[in-house]
Design a protein around this motif. Sequence first.
Motif, PDB file in Angstrom:
ATOM      1  N   TRP A  57       0.829  -1.206   0.000  1.00  0.00           N
ATOM      2  CA  TRP A  57       0.000   0.000   0.000  1.00  0.00           C
ATOM      3  C   TRP A  57       0.864   1.257   0.000  1.00  0.00           C
ATOM      4  O   TRP A  57       0.545   2.237  -0.676  1.00  0.00           O
ATOM      5  CB  TRP A  57      -0.968  -0.001   1.182  1.00  0.00           C
ATOM      6  N   SER A 136      -5.068  -1.825  -3.491  1.00  0.00           N
ATOM      7  CA  SER A 136      -4.098  -0.726  -3.536  1.00  0.00           C
ATOM      8  C   SER A 136      -3.800  -0.292  -4.966  1.00  0.00           C
ATOM      9  O   SER A 136      -3.580   0.893  -5.225  1.00  0.00           O
ATOM     10  CB  SER A 136      -2.806  -1.129  -2.836  1.00  0.00           C
ATOM     11  N   SER A 140      -4.919   3.584  -5.831  1.00  0.00           N
ATOM     12  CA  SER A 140      -3.816   4.532  -5.997  1.00  0.00           C
ATOM     13  C   SER A 140      -3.743   5.070  -7.415  1.00  0.00           C
ATOM     14  O   SER A 140      -3.452   6.249  -7.622  1.00  0.00           O
ATOM     15  CB  SER A 140      -2.495   3.890  -5.604  1.00  0.00           C
TER      16      SER A 140
END
Length: 171
Positions: A57, A136, A140
Amino acid sequence: MAKLSAVLRLYNKFEEYLLVLSLAVSVALVALQIVFRYFINASIPWSEELTRYIFIWQIWLGTSFAQRDGKHLKVEVLYSLMNPAGKKFLNVLSNLIFLSFCVFLTVNGFSLVMNLAHRYSLSPAMEIPLLFVYLSLPVSNLVLSVRIIAGLKEIITTPAAAFAGKKEEIR
């Protein structure tokens, strides 16, 4: 666009605190694991796995953080040889290519997460759904895409003359 800017400012603070907190938790987990192995001669089975997932992450959120501050690696040989209009064009082109890659990762990342959700894949030690780890990637890259779009807006609205003598990309 003012709302987007306000949301990004709020997210910036959240992201900074989250990255610092996750680093502190990772360091604490690794230190705890060392203490347990050295002094108690036993290990915490889930600590290494959790540290690995936190690190994943951190890496993906860090790409967004680096984009915000203009810290991604870039080769500037061609850029330094161009006139201001060429520099502006190259900035727009490189950001569009980066944006298309991020959109690709976002779409396919969500597809991967949905696939994992349907399979009920669990992590080995902690037995948590792996979709939380793989989430993640699309999260992101979605944030990174928003940052690139905001940067593109700024580049497009900046006059080409502002690129004269600038080594860093306009953000």
